[in-house]
Enzyme design. Structure first.
Site, PDB file in Angstrom:
ATOM      1  N   CYS A   1       6.650  -8.570 -12.090  1.00  0.00           N
ATOM      2  CA  CYS A   1       7.153  -8.597 -10.702  1.00  0.00           C
ATOM      3  C   CYS A   1       8.670  -8.388 -10.671  1.00  0.00           C
ATOM      4  O   CYS A   1       9.417  -9.066 -11.380  1.00  0.00           O
ATOM      5  CB  CYS A   1       6.785  -9.946 -10.077  1.00  0.00           C
ATOM      6  SG  CYS A   1       7.629 -10.237  -8.514  1.00  0.00           S
TER       7      CYS A   1
ATOM      8  N   CYS B   1      10.503 -11.864  -9.389  1.00  0.00           N
ATOM      9  CA  CYS B   1      10.433 -13.154 -10.084  1.00  0.00           C
ATOM     10  C   CYS B   1      11.742 -13.431 -10.839  1.00  0.00           C
ATOM     11  O   CYS B   1      12.419 -12.490 -11.291  1.00  0.00           O
ATOM     12  CB  CYS B   1       9.259 -13.163 -11.065  1.00  0.00           C
ATOM     13  SG  CYS B   1       7.684 -13.601 -10.308  1.00  0.00           S
TER      14      CYS B   1
ATOM     15  N   HIS C   1       5.850 -17.073  -7.493  1.00  0.00           N
ATOM     16  CA  HIS C   1       5.185 -15.805  -7.158  1.00  0.00           C
ATOM     17  C   HIS C   1       3.878 -16.005  -6.389  1.00  0.00           C
ATOM     18  O   HIS C   1       3.455 -15.123  -5.630  1.00  0.00           O
ATOM     19  CB  HIS C   1       4.895 -15.069  -8.476  1.00  0.00           C
ATOM     20  CG  HIS C   1       4.323 -13.703  -8.320  1.00  0.00           C
ATOM     21  ND1 HIS C   1       5.089 -12.597  -8.038  1.00  0.00           N
ATOM     22  CD2 HIS C   1       3.042 -13.265  -8.415  1.00  0.00           C
ATOM     23  CE1 HIS C   1       4.312 -11.522  -7.965  1.00  0.00           C
ATOM     24  NE2 HIS C   1       3.065 -11.893  -8.178  1.00  0.00           N
TER      25      HIS C   1
ATOM     26  N   ASN D   1       7.449  -8.113   5.892  1.00  0.00           N
ATOM     27  CA  ASN D   1       6.166  -7.406   5.862  1.00  0.00           C
ATOM     28  C   ASN D   1       5.274  -8.191   4.934  1.00  0.00           C
ATOM     29  O   ASN D   1       5.624  -8.374   3.765  1.00  0.00           O
ATOM     30  CB  ASN D   1       6.314  -5.999   5.282  1.00  0.00           C
ATOM     31  CG  ASN D   1       7.144  -5.111   6.162  1.00  0.00           C
ATOM     32  OD1 ASN D   1       7.026  -5.147   7.380  1.00  0.00           O
ATOM     33  ND2 ASN D   1       8.009  -4.322   5.548  1.00  0.00           N
TER      34      ASN D   1
ATOM     35  N   SER E   1       5.439  -4.103  -0.473  1.00  0.00           N
ATOM     36  CA  SER E   1       5.340  -3.478  -1.788  1.00  0.00           C
ATOM     37  C   SER E   1       5.037  -4.478  -2.900  1.00  0.00           C
ATOM     38  O   SER E   1       4.768  -4.072  -4.017  1.00  0.00           O
ATOM     39  CB  SER E   1       6.651  -2.752  -2.097  1.00  0.00           C
ATOM     40  OG  SER E   1       7.727  -3.668  -2.101  1.00  0.00           O
TER      41      SER E   1
ATOM     42  N   HIS F   1       5.105 -11.093  -4.060  1.00  0.00           N
ATOM     43  CA  HIS F   1       6.061 -12.206  -4.206  1.00  0.00           C
ATOM     44  C   HIS F   1       6.588 -12.566  -2.814  1.00  0.00           C
ATOM     45  O   HIS F   1       6.958 -11.673  -2.046  1.00  0.00           O
ATOM     46  CB  HIS F   1       7.218 -11.784  -5.120  1.00  0.00           C
ATOM     47  CG  HIS F   1       8.052 -12.939  -5.565  1.00  0.00           C
ATOM     48  ND1 HIS F   1       7.982 -13.470  -6.827  1.00  0.00           N
ATOM     49  CD2 HIS F   1       8.957 -13.697  -4.880  1.00  0.00           C
ATOM     50  CE1 HIS F   1       8.822 -14.493  -6.914  1.00  0.00           C
ATOM     51  NE2 HIS F   1       9.420 -14.647  -5.742  1.00  0.00           N
TER      52      HIS F   1
ATOM     53  N   HIS G   1       8.640 -12.809   0.101  1.00  0.00           N
ATOM     54  CA  HIS G   1       9.977 -12.268   0.376  1.00  0.00           C
ATOM     55  C   HIS G   1      10.009 -11.592   1.738  1.00  0.00           C
ATOM     56  O   HIS G   1       8.977 -11.244   2.306  1.00  0.00           O
ATOM     57  CB  HIS G   1      10.382 -11.250  -0.693  1.00  0.00           C
ATOM     58  CG  HIS G   1       9.623  -9.958  -0.598  1.00  0.00           C
ATOM     59  ND1 HIS G   1       8.336  -9.818  -1.076  1.00  0.00           N
ATOM     60  CD2 HIS G   1       9.942  -8.754  -0.057  1.00  0.00           C
ATOM     61  CE1 HIS G   1       7.905  -8.597  -0.845  1.00  0.00           C
ATOM     62  NE2 HIS G   1       8.850  -7.917  -0.216  1.00  0.00           N
TER      63      HIS G   1
ATOM     64  N   GLN H   1      13.063  -9.116   4.294  1.00  0.00           N
ATOM     65  CA  GLN H   1      14.210  -8.224   4.174  1.00  0.00           C
ATOM     66  C   GLN H   1      15.191  -8.467   5.316  1.00  0.00           C
ATOM     67  O   GLN H   1      14.824  -9.015   6.354  1.00  0.00           O
ATOM     68  CB  GLN H   1      13.760  -6.773   4.240  1.00  0.00           C
ATOM     69  CG  GLN H   1      12.852  -6.332   3.114  1.00  0.00           C
ATOM     70  CD  GLN H   1      12.693  -4.812   3.099  1.00  0.00           C
ATOM     71  OE1 GLN H   1      13.670  -4.066   3.196  1.00  0.00           O
ATOM     72  NE2 GLN H   1      11.466  -4.362   3.009  1.00  0.00           N
TER      73      GLN H   1
HETATM   74  P1  H2U Z   1       8.777  -4.725   1.068  1.00  0.00           P
HETATM   75  O1  H2U Z   1       7.799  -5.480   0.230  1.00  0.00           O
HETATM   76  O2  H2U Z   1       8.784  -5.151   2.489  1.00  0.00           O
HETATM   77  O3  H2U Z   1       8.633  -3.243   0.863  1.00  0.00           O
HETATM   78  O4  H2U Z   1      10.227  -5.119   0.519  1.00  0.00           O
HETATM   79  C1  H2U Z   1      10.599  -5.010  -0.818  1.00  0.00           C
HETATM   80  C2  H2U Z   1      11.976  -4.405  -0.904  1.00  0.00           C
HETATM   81  O5  H2U Z   1      12.494  -4.691  -2.196  1.00  0.00           O
HETATM   82  C3  H2U Z   1      11.984  -2.905  -0.723  1.00  0.00           C
HETATM   83  O6  H2U Z   1      12.801  -2.576   0.380  1.00  0.00           O
HETATM   84  C4  H2U Z   1      13.256  -3.612  -2.627  1.00  0.00           C
HETATM   85  C5  H2U Z   1      12.587  -2.386  -2.027  1.00  0.00           C
HETATM   86  O7  H2U Z   1      13.533  -1.370  -1.797  1.00  0.00           O
HETATM   87  N1  H2U Z   1      13.312  -3.633  -4.092  1.00  0.00           N
HETATM   88  C6  H2U Z   1      14.516  -3.740  -4.715  1.00  0.00           C
HETATM   89  O8  H2U Z   1      15.551  -3.791  -4.060  1.00  0.00           O
HETATM   90  N2  H2U Z   1      14.557  -3.804  -6.082  1.00  0.00           N
HETATM   91  C7  H2U Z   1      13.443  -3.736  -6.876  1.00  0.00           C
HETATM   92  O9  H2U Z   1      13.555  -3.810  -8.070  1.00  0.00           O
HETATM   93  C8  H2U Z   1      12.113  -3.555  -6.266  1.00  0.00           C
HETATM   94  C9  H2U Z   1      12.030  -3.565  -4.789  1.00  0.00           C
END
Ligand code: H2U
Length: 346
Positions: free
Chosen positions: A51, A54, A113, A153, A161, A164, A166, A168
């Site tokens: 992840c 994490c 996580h 989201n 994505s 974990h 989180h 934004q």
């Molecule tokens: P979402 O799960 O809402 O997509 O948010 C995850 C965000 O985390 C996504 O905008 C960022 C992605 O750009 N990210 C990082 O900044 N670094 C990483 O190593 C993976 C994901």
């Protein structure tokens, strides 16, 4: 309930955006042979070495996360806007563009996580609320930032994505369209009535008690009269606060408590980790905005079960939003659900 709104098509007005939604409650009887989305109820480990979010793991851009516990925020490695972008404005004939700068952050709600907001304690969610406050105030104080959008989201069908826990934050140099619409409506009400639009709305909802899902000393959670998403809700402070930064300790805790109960009800609805996009709408940071009344909205896509999702297509893409179950039916269902998480009752 006035009229025959539980059975007959009608339109409802959104006082915050000056838009209408078409409500067609009789359509819930139609058969569904279309797409279903299997939502897997997987249990996850507390730490996943693959992840990106994490503690101690290396992110996609090469940075290493500290061995954090509790909340942790960092600048998004794939930010939509960033500081120092110096694209200038462009206008030629009917073609127009404008440069945009800003700062995008990722906010981890916990080092664990396996958690989601409903599985966290009120005290742990309180830490998330305090992080949102800090980020709003710090980013909003920067001269180039006029708006700070906090959102989450949740679930891969909402484009999340990574499981974990989180969210934004996208902060930027211009104020986005939806916020401008809500600002216009609130300003007009404030200037005419000398009171906040949402204070008056919440007062009316408490008196009617048809769409309130949860209430505590400082907050209500309700299905807005004009809800578009099937189980859409809005969490509103009873006191007229322009932004989250104004919440005192008691109010922060009440906010955390109502978020825990609401997201628990969501999970209990279809006994699944309920997907949604949630976001906080609050005062832009370009100047004082006495008209603003901050609120947090949840837009979940699920309609009939964990498998059947509402699509915003066809009429919704070309005309205006439409919903099947009424806001009152959705509120009754959510109200009837337990605030004890289904995973904790077995
Ligand atoms: P979402 O799960 O809402 O997509 O948010 C995850 C965000 O985390 C996504 O905008 C960022 C992605 O750009 N990210 C990082 O900044 N670094 C990483 O190593 C993976 C994901």
């Amino acid at each position: 309930m006035q009229n025959n709104f539980n059975n007959e098509p009608h339109r409802r007005y959104n006082i915050l955006t000056d838009e209408w939604v078409l409500v067609s409650p009789h359509r819930t009887k139609r058969p569904w042979q279309g797409k279903t989305d299997k939502i897997l109820n997987v249990t996850r480990p507390s730490y996943d070495e693959t992840c990106y979010l994490c503690p101690t793991n290396t992110r996609a851009g090469g940075e290493v996360n500290p061995d954090y516990s509790g909340t942790y925020s960092f600048i998004n490695d794939f930010a939509a806007v960033f500081p120092g972008s110096n694209t200038s404005s462009y206008k030629k004939g009917l073609l127009e563009a404008a440069g945009e700068t800003g700062i995008c952050k990722v906010v981890c709600f916990s080092e664990d996580h396996s958690l989601t907001l409903p599985l966290m304690s009120v005290n742990e969610i309180h830490e998330v609320v305090k992080l949102w406050q800090r980020e709003y105030l710090e980013l909003g104080a920067l001269p180039q930032i006029t708006h700070v959008q906090i959102f989450e989201n949740k679930g891969d069908i909402m484009g999340c994505s990574n499981p974990h826990p989180h969210g934004q934050i996208w902060s930027q140099s211009s104020i986005p369209e939806i916020i401008l619409n809500k600002q216009k409506q609130q300003k007009a009400y404030w200037e005419t009535n000398g009171a906040s639009l949402l204070s008056a709305y919440v007062q009316q909802e408490i008196e009617l008690n048809e769409r309130i899902v949860l209430e505590n000393d400082h907050f209500v959670a309700l299905v807005p009269y004009w809800a578009v998403w099937p189980y859409e809700t809005m969490v509103v402070p009873k006191k007229h606060h322009q932004h989250i930064g104004q919440l005192n300790e008691d109010e922060q805790l009440a906010f955390a408590a109502i978020l825990k109960d609401l997201t628990t009800k969501y999970d209990n609805l279809f006994e699944t980790s309920f997907p949604y996009s949630s976001g906080i709408h609050q005062s832009p940071t370009d100047q004082e905005h006495p008209e603003w009344h901050f609120h947090m909205s949840f837009y979940p896509p699920l309609l009939r079960s964990a498998e059947v999702k509402k699509f915003m297509v066809g009429y919704e893409m070309f005309a205006n939003p439409q919903r099947d179950i009424t806001a009152e039916q959705a509120a009754d269902t959510l109200k009837s659900l337990s605030t004890t998480h289904y995973l904790k009752t077995n």
